[in-house]
Every structure is written in C-alpha cells, then in structure tokens.
Write a protein that holds these residues in place. Structure first.
Motif, short mmCIF file in Angstrom:
data_model
loop_
_atom_site.label_atom_id
_atom_site.label_comp_id
_atom_site.label_asym_id
_atom_site.label_seq_id
_atom_site.Cartn_x
_atom_site.Cartn_y
_atom_site.Cartn_z
N GLU A 46 -45.96 1.42 26.91
CA GLU A 46 -44.51 0.78 26.96
C GLU A 46 -44.12 0.69 28.49
N HIS A 175 -30.77 -0.27 25.29
CA HIS A 175 -31.97 0.03 24.94
C HIS A 175 -32.52 0.61 26.44
N HIS A 177 -35.57 2.63 28.54
CA HIS A 177 -36.95 3.33 29.03
C HIS A 177 -36.90 4.28 30.00
N HIS A 188 -40.30 4.86 25.68
CA HIS A 188 -39.08 4.21 25.35
C HIS A 188 -38.29 5.50 25.01
ZN LIG Z 1 -38.21 -0.15 24.14
#
Ligand SMILES: [Zn+2]
Length: 214
Positions: A46, A175, A177, A188
C-alpha cells in the motif's frame, strides 16, 4: 495549475480489471504532489505519500521508503503543503470521523485532499503483498491480507474524498491510508477510534489523470 487539481495514475475501473502492473515511475508521480496514496507495481505494498516521500507498507504493514525508479499502477495525490491546520473533534470511530469531516469541510462536489494527524486510540489497517500472474480479483486479494490492530499510536492519515461525479475514475467517498509517526508501520485503514486529531485539507478543482508521456 498543478496546485489546484487532484492527480491520479490510471482509473479505478482499469485497476479493478486486474490492471496491477506499474505504469508511471514514483519519481514522475511525485512531481504532481506531496500528499496522497495508492499502490505499487504488482500490488507490492500500500502506498502512502507524505511530505513528498512515497512509503510502501507491505503485507505485514512494515514500511520502507519506495525507490524513485519503482512504478505505480494506481495512485492519487496532490499538493497540500500550504494548507492551514485545524483541530477536528471526533470522539468516535471512522464513521464519526467522516461525519465530522463532512460537516467541517461542507463540500461534496469537489475532490478533497487531507492529512489528519495525532494520536489514535485504535487503528485497524492492512498492507498488501506483491501478486504474481495470473492475477486474482482485487476483492479476493484484499480479503486475504492480514489485518493489524494498533493501540495508542501516533501518526497521520492521508484522506481523500471523491464526489459521485468521479464514479469509475476513483473511489467514491472517503478513503484513508495511515503512516505511524516513526514511519515504521502503515497501510490502508479499515477502522479507527480517536478523540481529536489535527487536520489540514484542500478542496481541489477536479481530478486529472496523469498521462504516461507527461
Ligand atoms: Zn486503500
């Protein structure tokens, strides 16, 4: 003006269609912004971009700085550096964070780039291990990654919001991270619990796709 847009490599639709092979170098990508996230060639980690540095969180959520010569198949980033910081009260989980972000930013039409820092009571994250051909569906790969639950840890979230008009291009809604303050753990974000956090954000004009030849 690069500063007013949110840039992305590829599209969510292409990425979800097993488009996991890197397209653009990290060096080229970082010329478009200092804050963002995504993944690497063959889903080898990620990605978290903070202060202009691209970090990689592999399947056990351990973090290293990515090589500039590495590549990305899908990433979103922009310039956040001059945004001013404010305190966001949360006293709850990720849905409360999202509700309070939406209330304080008050914009659902534009893509938004943010950095949210401080102490997390609990944060649940995952990284991703590199994949090989034949590629599996993204949902299956993600469901097979191990989840790490961290308690009482300082760090930063990169949070990106994309409006409904970005359907097919990017992930709709928020979203996140995460990268720990010591830059050793990240991934994530599935969920979190926090009291209050410091937030910087920028409302951008629109999403723009980085061309391979730029
Ligand atoms: Zn993600």
């Amino acid at each position: 003006m690069k500063n007013n847009k949110l840039f992305q490599v590829s599209t969510l639709a292409a990425f979800q269609n097993k488009g996991y092979d890197g397209q653009i170098s990290i060096k080229n990508m970082l010329s478009y912004g200092d804050t963002g996230f995504g993944t690497y060639d063959k889903l080898n980690g990620e990605m978290i971009v903070l202060d202009g540095v691209a970090y990689r969180a592999v399947g056990d959520c351990s973090v290293e700085v990515a090589d500039l010569s590495d590549t990305t198949p899908f990433a979103t980033l922009g310039v956040l550096e001059k945004s001013k910081e404010q305190v966001l009260e949360i006293n709850g989980d990720m849905s409360q964070l999202i509700a309070n972000l939406n209330k304080s930013i008050d914009n659902t039409e534009n893509p938004i780039l943010s950095r949210i820092s401080g102490r997390f009571e609990i944060i649940e994250i995952h990284g991703v291990w590199a994949q090989s051909q034949p590629y599996q569906e993204l949902d299956k790969i993600v469901s097979e990654q191990s989840v790490l639950v961290l308690e009482k840890i300082r760090g930063s979230l990169v949070g990106i919001f994309c409006p409904d008009s970005a359907r097919g291009l990017n992930v709709i809604g928020w979203h996140f991270h995460f990268l720990s303050e010591d830059k050793k753990i990240g991934g994530h974000v599935n969920n979190l619990i926090a009291a209050s956090l410091n937030i910087k954000f920028k409302i951008t004009e629109k999403l723009a796709i980085i061309s391979k030849n730029d």
